[in-house]
Every structure is written in C-alpha cells, then in structure tokens.
Design a protein around this motif. Structure first.
Motif, PDB file in Angstrom:
ATOM      1  N   VAL A 151       0.828  -1.210   0.000  1.00  0.00           N
ATOM      2  CA  VAL A 151       0.000   0.000   0.000  1.00  0.00           C
ATOM      3  C   VAL A 151       0.858   1.255   0.000  1.00  0.00           C
ATOM      4  CG1 VAL A 151      -1.712   1.310   1.303  1.00  0.00           C
ATOM      5  CG2 VAL A 151      -1.940  -1.165   1.098  1.00  0.00           C
ATOM      6  N   LYS A 152       1.866   1.273   0.840  1.00  0.00           N
ATOM      7  CA  LYS A 152       2.655   2.497   1.046  1.00  0.00           C
ATOM      8  C   LYS A 152       3.413   2.916  -0.212  1.00  0.00           C
ATOM      9  CE  LYS A 152       6.225   4.398   4.126  1.00  0.00           C
ATOM     10  NZ  LYS A 152       5.510   5.628   4.433  1.00  0.00           N
ATOM     11  N   TYR A 153       3.853   1.949  -1.009  1.00  0.00           N
ATOM     12  CA  TYR A 153       4.744   2.271  -2.117  1.00  0.00           C
ATOM     13  C   TYR A 153       4.121   2.054  -3.496  1.00  0.00           C
ATOM     14  CZ  TYR A 153       8.210   2.699   1.535  1.00  0.00           C
ATOM     15  OH  TYR A 153       8.885   3.108   2.649  1.00  0.00           O
ATOM     16  N   ALA A 154       2.796   1.954  -3.562  1.00  0.00           N
ATOM     17  CA  ALA A 154       2.124   1.770  -4.852  1.00  0.00           C
ATOM     18  C   ALA A 154       1.304   3.001  -5.204  1.00  0.00           C
ATOM     19  CB  ALA A 154       1.224   0.539  -4.811  1.00  0.00           C
ATOM     20  N   GLN A 155       1.343   3.381  -6.469  1.00  0.00           N
ATOM     21  CA  GLN A 155       0.526   4.487  -6.958  1.00  0.00           C
ATOM     22  C   GLN A 155      -0.816   3.998  -7.500  1.00  0.00           C
ATOM     23  OE1 GLN A 155       4.100   4.999  -7.113  1.00  0.00           O
ATOM     24  NE2 GLN A 155       3.407   6.314  -5.459  1.00  0.00           N
ATOM     25  N   ALA A 156      -0.961   2.681  -7.659  1.00  0.00           N
ATOM     26  CA  ALA A 156      -2.214   2.103  -8.128  1.00  0.00           C
ATOM     27  C   ALA A 156      -2.167   0.609  -7.874  1.00  0.00           C
ATOM     28  CB  ALA A 156      -2.426   2.379  -9.621  1.00  0.00           C
ATOM     29  N   PHE A 157      -3.357  -0.016  -7.874  1.00  0.00           N
ATOM     30  CA  PHE A 157      -3.478  -1.462  -7.747  1.00  0.00           C
ATOM     31  C   PHE A 157      -4.134  -2.027  -8.997  1.00  0.00           C
ATOM     32  CE2 PHE A 157      -3.949  -1.692  -2.809  1.00  0.00           C
ATOM     33  CZ  PHE A 157      -2.613  -1.354  -2.678  1.00  0.00           C
ATOM     34  N   VAL A 158      -3.611  -3.152  -9.455  1.00  0.00           N
ATOM     35  CA  VAL A 158      -4.272  -3.917 -10.507  1.00  0.00           C
ATOM     36  C   VAL A 158      -4.567  -5.296  -9.927  1.00  0.00           C
ATOM     37  CG1 VAL A 158      -4.075  -4.977 -12.779  1.00  0.00           C
ATOM     38  CG2 VAL A 158      -3.157  -2.676 -12.406  1.00  0.00           C
ATOM     39  N   GLY A 159      -5.850  -5.642  -9.842  1.00  0.00           N
ATOM     40  CA  GLY A 159      -6.254  -6.917  -9.274  1.00  0.00           C
ATOM     41  C   GLY A 159      -6.653  -7.891 -10.368  1.00  0.00           C
ATOM     42  N   MET A 160      -5.894  -8.955 -10.514  1.00  0.00           N
ATOM     43  CA  MET A 160      -6.236 -10.051 -11.415  1.00  0.00           C
ATOM     44  C   MET A 160      -6.991 -11.116 -10.610  1.00  0.00           C
ATOM     45  SD  MET A 160      -4.774  -8.865 -14.170  1.00  0.00           S
ATOM     46  CE  MET A 160      -5.010 -10.278 -15.250  1.00  0.00           C
ATOM     47  N   PRO A 161      -7.652 -12.060 -11.271  1.00  0.00           N
ATOM     48  CA  PRO A 161      -8.342 -13.117 -10.531  1.00  0.00           C
ATOM     49  C   PRO A 161      -7.400 -13.845  -9.580  1.00  0.00           C
ATOM     50  CG  PRO A 161      -9.082 -13.110 -12.796  1.00  0.00           C
ATOM     51  CD  PRO A 161      -7.946 -12.140 -12.735  1.00  0.00           C
ATOM     52  N   GLY A 162      -7.873 -14.049  -8.364  1.00  0.00           N
ATOM     53  CA  GLY A 162      -7.060 -14.704  -7.357  1.00  0.00           C
ATOM     54  C   GLY A 162      -7.909 -15.286  -6.249  1.00  0.00           C
ATOM     55  N   GLY A 163      -7.260 -15.731  -5.193  1.00  0.00           N
ATOM     56  CA  GLY A 163      -7.943 -16.384  -4.089  1.00  0.00           C
ATOM     57  C   GLY A 163      -8.104 -15.482  -2.885  1.00  0.00           C
ATOM     58  N   PHE A 164      -8.056 -16.101  -1.698  1.00  0.00           N
ATOM     59  CA  PHE A 164      -8.282 -15.351  -0.468  1.00  0.00           C
ATOM     60  C   PHE A 164      -7.254 -14.235  -0.281  1.00  0.00           C
ATOM     61  CE2 PHE A 164     -10.234 -19.452   1.395  1.00  0.00           C
ATOM     62  CZ  PHE A 164     -11.487 -19.094   0.928  1.00  0.00           C
ATOM     63  N   GLY A 165      -5.990 -14.504  -0.626  1.00  0.00           N
ATOM     64  CA  GLY A 165      -4.954 -13.486  -0.452  1.00  0.00           C
ATOM     65  C   GLY A 165      -5.210 -12.267  -1.316  1.00  0.00           C
ATOM     66  N   THR A 166      -5.639 -12.515  -2.553  1.00  0.00           N
ATOM     67  CA  THR A 166      -5.953 -11.406  -3.457  1.00  0.00           C
ATOM     68  C   THR A 166      -7.114 -10.583  -2.916  1.00  0.00           C
ATOM     69  OG1 THR A 166      -5.177 -12.688  -5.358  1.00  0.00           O
ATOM     70  CG2 THR A 166      -6.633 -10.818  -5.819  1.00  0.00           C
ATOM     71  N   LEU A 167      -8.150 -11.260  -2.420  1.00  0.00           N
ATOM     72  CA  LEU A 167      -9.295 -10.544  -1.843  1.00  0.00           C
ATOM     73  C   LEU A 167      -8.881  -9.776  -0.596  1.00  0.00           C
ATOM     74  CD1 LEU A 167     -12.150 -13.188  -2.176  1.00  0.00           C
ATOM     75  CD2 LEU A 167     -11.740 -11.195  -3.618  1.00  0.00           C
ATOM     76  N   ASP A 168      -8.013 -10.352   0.202  1.00  0.00           N
ATOM     77  CA  ASP A 168      -7.518  -9.681   1.403  1.00  0.00           C
ATOM     78  C   ASP A 168      -6.824  -8.379   1.038  1.00  0.00           C
ATOM     79  OD1 ASP A 168      -6.680  -9.297   4.103  1.00  0.00           O
ATOM     80  OD2 ASP A 168      -4.765 -10.253   3.648  1.00  0.00           O
ATOM     81  N   GLU A 169      -5.951  -8.437   0.050  1.00  0.00           N
ATOM     82  CA  GLU A 169      -5.218  -7.242  -0.370  1.00  0.00           C
ATOM     83  C   GLU A 169      -6.150  -6.212  -0.998  1.00  0.00           C
ATOM     84  OE1 GLU A 169      -2.733  -9.645  -2.700  1.00  0.00           O
ATOM     85  OE2 GLU A 169      -1.239  -9.955  -1.124  1.00  0.00           O
ATOM     86  N   LEU A 170      -7.122  -6.690  -1.796  1.00  0.00           N
ATOM     87  CA  LEU A 170      -8.079  -5.785  -2.433  1.00  0.00           C
ATOM     88  C   LEU A 170      -8.897  -5.029  -1.397  1.00  0.00           C
ATOM     89  CD1 LEU A 170      -9.889  -4.658  -4.718  1.00  0.00           C
ATOM     90  CD2 LEU A 170     -11.162  -6.822  -4.617  1.00  0.00           C
ATOM     91  N   PHE A 171      -9.504  -5.742  -0.463  1.00  0.00           N
ATOM     92  CA  PHE A 171     -10.367  -5.087   0.513  1.00  0.00           C
ATOM     93  C   PHE A 171      -9.577  -4.278   1.537  1.00  0.00           C
ATOM     94  CE2 PHE A 171     -13.514  -8.139  -1.114  1.00  0.00           C
ATOM     95  CZ  PHE A 171     -14.558  -7.251  -1.349  1.00  0.00           C
ATOM     96  N   GLU A 172      -8.332  -4.638   1.770  1.00  0.00           N
ATOM     97  CA  GLU A 172      -7.462  -3.795   2.605  1.00  0.00           C
ATOM     98  C   GLU A 172      -7.291  -2.426   1.958  1.00  0.00           C
ATOM     99  OE1 GLU A 172      -4.176  -3.089   5.559  1.00  0.00           O
ATOM    100  OE2 GLU A 172      -5.765  -4.571   5.462  1.00  0.00           O
ATOM    101  N   ALA A 173      -6.982  -2.413   0.666  1.00  0.00           N
ATOM    102  CA  ALA A 173      -6.797  -1.140  -0.038  1.00  0.00           C
ATOM    103  C   ALA A 173      -8.097  -0.342  -0.065  1.00  0.00           C
ATOM    104  CB  ALA A 173      -6.310  -1.401  -1.466  1.00  0.00           C
ATOM    105  N   MET A 174      -9.214  -1.012  -0.353  1.00  0.00           N
ATOM    106  CA  MET A 174     -10.511  -0.326  -0.401  1.00  0.00           C
ATOM    107  C   MET A 174     -10.867   0.272   0.956  1.00  0.00           C
ATOM    108  SD  MET A 174     -12.704  -2.981  -2.765  1.00  0.00           S
ATOM    109  CE  MET A 174     -14.226  -2.032  -2.596  1.00  0.00           C
ATOM    110  N   THR A 175     -10.603  -0.476   2.031  1.00  0.00           N
ATOM    111  CA  THR A 175     -10.913   0.005   3.373  1.00  0.00           C
ATOM    112  C   THR A 175     -10.084   1.224   3.730  1.00  0.00           C
ATOM    113  OG1 THR A 175     -11.498  -2.230   4.103  1.00  0.00           O
ATOM    114  CG2 THR A 175     -10.995  -0.628   5.814  1.00  0.00           C
ATOM    115  N   LEU A 176      -8.803   1.188   3.404  1.00  0.00           N
ATOM    116  CA  LEU A 176      -7.924   2.316   3.741  1.00  0.00           C
ATOM    117  C   LEU A 176      -8.323   3.574   2.973  1.00  0.00           C
ATOM    118  CD1 LEU A 176      -4.510   0.437   3.878  1.00  0.00           C
ATOM    119  CD2 LEU A 176      -5.771   1.411   5.808  1.00  0.00           C
ATOM    120  N   ILE A 177      -8.734   3.416   1.723  1.00  0.00           N
ATOM    121  CA  ILE A 177      -9.192   4.573   0.950  1.00  0.00           C
ATOM    122  C   ILE A 177     -10.543   5.059   1.475  1.00  0.00           C
ATOM    123  CG2 ILE A 177      -9.961   5.360  -1.323  1.00  0.00           C
ATOM    124  CD1 ILE A 177      -7.910   3.424  -2.541  1.00  0.00           C
ATOM    125  N   GLN A 178     -11.450   4.132   1.724  1.00  0.00           N
ATOM    126  CA  GLN A 178     -12.784   4.493   2.210  1.00  0.00           C
ATOM    127  C   GLN A 178     -12.712   5.264   3.521  1.00  0.00           C
ATOM    128  OE1 GLN A 178     -14.861   1.689   4.497  1.00  0.00           O
ATOM    129  NE2 GLN A 178     -16.821   1.945   3.442  1.00  0.00           N
TER     130      GLN A 178
END
Length: 247
Positions: A151-178
C-alpha cells in the motif's frame, strides 16, 4: 481434520499439534520472552522493507493467484499490463511468487523496468520467481508487514483473478481509501467474468439491503477486460492531477 487438510496426513497432524499448543498454559516469563523477540522480528521486517522500497520510485502493485499457469489468458494479460505500465513510466510490485505474480514481474523485466517482489514465507505453494530484480526481492514472515509495503509504495493497484490473499489485499486497499487513511488512487480489477458477481453482491446486499457502505464506495474500483484500458485508467487518473510517473 484430514478433510480440512486436503487429505494430507502430515498436514492434519501439524494442524492438530498447533491447536494443542495454543491451549497449553504458559507462564508470564515464557510469554514475555516470546513476544519480545517477535516484536524485534516485526521491526526488522519493517526496517528492511522501508529501506529497500523507499528507493524504487513510482510503481503499480499487481495482485493475483499464485496458481495461474502461463497458458492461462489472465497470466498473459497480467504480463501485458506489466509491460505496458513500464512503457508508461511505472515499475511493478508483485507478491513475488508464481502465477499472476510471476507474470507481472516477467512483463516488467521484458521492458527493462523495475520489477519488485514482496515474497511471503509459506509452508507450501510459494517461492519467489526468477523475474524479480535481485536487489528488489524482499522476504516476509508476516502478512501484515507485507501489506503495508504494497500500500505504502504503490501508486495504483491492478487486481487479477485470485484467491483469499488477493481478496484480502483488495479489501485492505478499499478500506484504507474508504476510511481516508490513505489517499485515493486507482484500483483496477481485470476480468469482468470473475469480479462482477462479487461486486453485484456488494451492491445489492452490502449497499442496498444492509446499508453497510455508502453509494460512493462503489466507485472505489473499476472493472475492465482489456490491458490497455487498465493502464489508461491509471494514466488518466494521474494526468487529471497534472502528475506523471516521475513525480
């Protein structure tokens, strides 16, 4: 227990031993010593991560499954997206493992761009891929430390299909922005066939039925099916603020 471990007796025994250890009484001195050393280990991972990541410049984090094979269209699209991002001035950060992560690092390497791998030590499935820059491969024991680096060192996220880890990272980013803990930046999800069902549920149930999020929260992500469109969303976002990847 064997069913939960995929039918592997060794994993079943290991899980059982771990559960039993959790219920063994420990005296205060044992707890204090173990926790103190763990604090130092967490600190060491943060220090190493901050020192290495602070030098990489603007990057985009690419998430996705470790299980995706090279002949999968999503693997090929992740590789294409990473290559396009490098041509547009960005480096690429992945989780450092196989699958989509390998594709992201491979695409970045093919264009001579920065290829960063934040590898997590797991008892199965993951070892770092060969396309990470040698000085930009960092190993972590703790998922939460690793997520801070994403999160700290990315200017954007690109989410490809993935499992629980991908969802964890996706919703972490969404929560921090929200919650406005971090600045708004683009979150692009690739593969409408994969993601649309999830976000249909988010909209119909989480938003309209239960009112657990706000209508504007649906704008935190954009779903696309094309590599060029994914990169364009990121470019357009920063051009809107008169910024370029070398900011």
């Amino acid at each position: 227990m064997r069913e939960q471990s995929g039918g592997h007796p060794a994993l079943a025994i290991e899980d059982e031993q771990r559960l039993r250890r959790a219920f063994v009484d420990k005296d205060w001195n044992e707890i204090k010593i173990a926790d103190s050393w763990q604090i130092f280990k967490v600190m060491a991972e943060f220090v190493e991560g901050f020192e290495k990541m602070s030098k990489i410049g603007p990057c985009v984090s690419i998430f996705g499954s470790a299980r995706t094979k090279p002949d999968n269209p999503y693997y090929q699209m992740a590789e294409e997206i990473a290559a396009k991002l490098v041509r547009h001035g960005y480096g690429v950060i992945t989780g450092g493992g196989p699958g989509i992560m390998e594709a992201g690092n491979k695409g970045a390497r093919s264009e001579g761009g920065k290829s960063v791998g934040l590898n997590i030590e797991l008892p199965f499935e993951q070892s770092h891929n060969i396309y990470i820059d040698q000085d930009k491969c960092i190993d972590f024991d703790y998922f939460f430390v690793r997520k801070v680096m994403f999160v700290k060192y990315a200017q954007a996220f690109v989410g490809m299909p993935g499992g629980f880890g991908t969802l964890d990272e996706l919703f972490e980013a969404m929560t921090l922005i929200q919650t406005k803990k971090i600045s708004r930046f683009p979150i692009v999800l690739v593969g409408s066939a994969y993601w649309s069902g999830l976000f249909k549920w988010v909209e119909e149930v989480m938003l309209h039925e239960e009112h657990n999020i706000s209508p504007e929260d649906m704008n935190l992500v954009q779903i696309v099916d094309d590599a060029s469109e994914a990169v364009k969303i990121i470019d357009d976002f920063y051009h809107k603020y008169l910024l370029s990847p070398n900011f």
